[in-house]
Motif scaffolding. Structure first.
Motif, PDB file in Angstrom:
ATOM      1  N   PHE A  21      -8.868 -11.673  -5.430  1.00  0.00           N
ATOM      2  CA  PHE A  21      -9.196 -11.249  -6.784  1.00  0.00           C
ATOM      3  C   PHE A  21     -10.005  -9.964  -6.765  1.00  0.00           C
ATOM      4  N   VAL A  22      -9.665  -9.045  -7.642  1.00  0.00           N
ATOM      5  CA  VAL A  22     -10.462  -7.845  -7.833  1.00  0.00           C
ATOM      6  C   VAL A  22     -11.563  -8.225  -8.811  1.00  0.00           C
ATOM      7  N   ASP A  23     -12.801  -8.134  -8.370  1.00  0.00           N
ATOM      8  CA  ASP A  23     -13.954  -8.585  -9.151  1.00  0.00           C
ATOM      9  C   ASP A  23     -14.579  -7.413  -9.911  1.00  0.00           C
ATOM     10  N   VAL A  37      -7.818  -7.189 -18.746  1.00  0.00           N
ATOM     11  CA  VAL A  37      -6.816  -7.084 -17.689  1.00  0.00           C
ATOM     12  C   VAL A  37      -7.411  -7.589 -16.377  1.00  0.00           C
ATOM     13  N   SER A  38      -6.605  -8.350 -15.621  1.00  0.00           N
ATOM     14  CA  SER A  38      -7.023  -8.770 -14.283  1.00  0.00           C
ATOM     15  C   SER A  38      -6.129  -8.107 -13.250  1.00  0.00           C
ATOM     16  N   MET A  39      -6.635  -8.033 -12.033  1.00  0.00           N
ATOM     17  CA  MET A  39      -5.866  -7.483 -10.929  1.00  0.00           C
ATOM     18  C   MET A  39      -6.112  -8.357  -9.711  1.00  0.00           C
ATOM     19  N   THR A  40      -5.041  -8.703  -9.017  1.00  0.00           N
ATOM     20  CA  THR A  40      -5.150  -9.440  -7.768  1.00  0.00           C
ATOM     21  C   THR A  40      -4.263  -8.774  -6.731  1.00  0.00           C
ATOM     22  N   ILE A  41      -4.596  -9.013  -5.465  1.00  0.00           N
ATOM     23  CA  ILE A  41      -3.740  -8.598  -4.360  1.00  0.00           C
ATOM     24  C   ILE A  41      -3.191  -9.883  -3.772  1.00  0.00           C
ATOM     25  N   VAL A  46       2.587  -7.619 -14.328  1.00  0.00           N
ATOM     26  CA  VAL A  46       3.278  -6.496 -13.706  1.00  0.00           C
ATOM     27  C   VAL A  46       2.871  -6.516 -12.239  1.00  0.00           C
ATOM     28  N   ILE A  47       3.868  -6.561 -11.366  1.00  0.00           N
ATOM     29  CA  ILE A  47       3.628  -6.592  -9.921  1.00  0.00           C
ATOM     30  C   ILE A  47       4.082  -5.274  -9.320  1.00  0.00           C
ATOM     31  N   TYR A  48       3.227  -4.688  -8.469  1.00  0.00           N
ATOM     32  CA  TYR A  48       3.598  -3.500  -7.708  1.00  0.00           C
ATOM     33  C   TYR A  48       3.620  -3.896  -6.235  1.00  0.00           C
ATOM     34  N   VAL A  49       4.762  -3.720  -5.585  1.00  0.00           N
ATOM     35  CA  VAL A  49       4.941  -4.148  -4.198  1.00  0.00           C
ATOM     36  C   VAL A  49       4.419  -3.052  -3.262  1.00  0.00           C
ATOM     37  N   ILE A  50       3.476  -3.429  -2.407  1.00  0.00           N
ATOM     38  CA  ILE A  50       2.877  -2.496  -1.450  1.00  0.00           C
ATOM     39  C   ILE A  50       3.628  -2.525  -0.117  1.00  0.00           C
ATOM     40  N   GLU A  51       3.968  -3.727   0.336  1.00  0.00           N
ATOM     41  CA  GLU A  51       4.625  -3.896   1.633  1.00  0.00           C
ATOM     42  C   GLU A  51       5.689  -4.972   1.532  1.00  0.00           C
ATOM     43  N   GLY A  52       6.747  -4.804   2.309  1.00  0.00           N
ATOM     44  CA  GLY A  52       7.745  -5.853   2.465  1.00  0.00           C
ATOM     45  C   GLY A  52       8.897  -5.751   1.493  1.00  0.00           C
ATOM     46  N   GLU A  53       9.740  -6.775   1.556  1.00  0.00           N
ATOM     47  CA  GLU A  53      10.866  -6.881   0.637  1.00  0.00           C
ATOM     48  C   GLU A  53      11.155  -8.346   0.378  1.00  0.00           C
ATOM     49  N   GLY A  54      11.654  -8.608  -0.810  1.00  0.00           N
ATOM     50  CA  GLY A  54      11.936  -9.977  -1.202  1.00  0.00           C
ATOM     51  C   GLY A  54      12.554  -9.989  -2.574  1.00  0.00           C
ATOM     52  N   TYR A  55      12.324 -11.082  -3.285  1.00  0.00           N
ATOM     53  CA  TYR A  55      12.807 -11.157  -4.652  1.00  0.00           C
ATOM     54  C   TYR A  55      11.897 -12.049  -5.476  1.00  0.00           C
ATOM     55  N   SER A  59       9.657 -12.048   9.814  1.00  0.00           N
ATOM     56  CA  SER A  59       8.604 -11.665  10.754  1.00  0.00           C
ATOM     57  C   SER A  59       7.450 -10.867  10.125  1.00  0.00           C
ATOM     58  N   ASN A  60       7.631 -10.320   8.919  1.00  0.00           N
ATOM     59  CA  ASN A  60       6.590  -9.490   8.301  1.00  0.00           C
ATOM     60  C   ASN A  60       6.104 -10.076   6.984  1.00  0.00           C
ATOM     61  N   ASN A  61       4.830  -9.864   6.706  1.00  0.00           N
ATOM     62  CA  ASN A  61       4.263 -10.272   5.426  1.00  0.00           C
ATOM     63  C   ASN A  61       4.733  -9.335   4.319  1.00  0.00           C
ATOM     64  N   ALA A  62       4.709  -9.810   3.089  1.00  0.00           N
ATOM     65  CA  ALA A  62       4.892  -8.966   1.904  1.00  0.00           C
ATOM     66  C   ALA A  62       3.537  -8.919   1.205  1.00  0.00           C
ATOM     67  N   LYS A  63       3.255  -7.801   0.559  1.00  0.00           N
ATOM     68  CA  LYS A  63       1.966  -7.647  -0.134  1.00  0.00           C
ATOM     69  C   LYS A  63       2.208  -6.942  -1.463  1.00  0.00           C
ATOM     70  N   TYR A  64       1.497  -7.393  -2.500  1.00  0.00           N
ATOM     71  CA  TYR A  64       1.664  -6.797  -3.827  1.00  0.00           C
ATOM     72  C   TYR A  64       0.351  -6.802  -4.584  1.00  0.00           C
ATOM     73  N   ILE A  65       0.301  -5.967  -5.609  1.00  0.00           N
ATOM     74  CA  ILE A  65      -0.807  -5.963  -6.575  1.00  0.00           C
ATOM     75  C   ILE A  65      -0.239  -6.524  -7.875  1.00  0.00           C
ATOM     76  N   ALA A  66      -0.927  -7.489  -8.460  1.00  0.00           N
ATOM     77  CA  ALA A  66      -0.504  -8.071  -9.741  1.00  0.00           C
ATOM     78  C   ALA A  66      -1.548  -7.749 -10.803  1.00  0.00           C
TER      79      ALA A  66
END
Length: 153
Positions: free
Chosen positions: A52-54, A60-64, A83-92, A124-131
């Motif tokens: 959580f971004v404190d 508005v809230s923001m989490t990673i 709204v999600i912004y993808v920083i790393e990885g791929e998925g759906y 093999s890799n993590n995905a990371k996003y900001i919500a």
């Protein structure tokens, strides 16, 4: 002007001012968000790490968030938009049965009260996003709801 703890009723309509009152909060930055540690309860419920971004935003809230390799979250829904912004990885993200594929650099919109879940396609890799969500605004209005599939509100 009334302080932020005051509850207004219909008799207070005249207290809606044309000029906002600027209030600068003490905390304007949350440094090293991920180093502050996961939000244990929320991470456990979501079954993936959430940081959580404190900051003192009331609207508005923001989490990673992170998804482990091949991980899929539970289906869930909530009354706030995301709204999600993808920083790393791929998925759906599956939104009401529609599969929206994403990769680093993409942004995904999740409408209010839509059933959805997220999937990391890498083995093999993590995905990371900001919500970013308007959850605090709805919480302050008393209308924020969240439901996990298979659990009552």
């Amino acid at each position: 002007m009334e302080n932020s703890e005051t509850q207004f009723s219909s008799k207070d309509f005249h207290k809606t001012f044309a000029t906002p009152n600027l209030v600068i909060p003490e905390k304007l930055i949350h440094k090293n968000v991920e180093q502050a540690g996961e939000h244990n309860q929320f991470s456990a419920e979501r079954k993936h790490p959430v940081f959580f971004v404190d900051l003192p935003s009331k609207n508005v809230s923001m989490t990673i968030g992170g998804l482990l390799p091949d991980q899929m979250t539970n289906r869930h829904r909530h009354t706030y938009e995301t709204v999600i912004y993808v920083i790393e990885g791929e998925g759906y993200t599956e939104i009401e049965g529609t599969k929206v594929e994403w990769k680093a650099g993409d942004a995904v919109y999740i409408p209010s009260w839509a059933w959805h879940r997220h999937k990391n396609l890498s083995n093999s890799n993590n995905a990371k996003y900001i919500a970013c969500e308007n959850a605090p605004q709805l919480q302050n209005l008393g209308v924020a709801l969240r439901e996990e599939e298979g659990r009552d509100l």
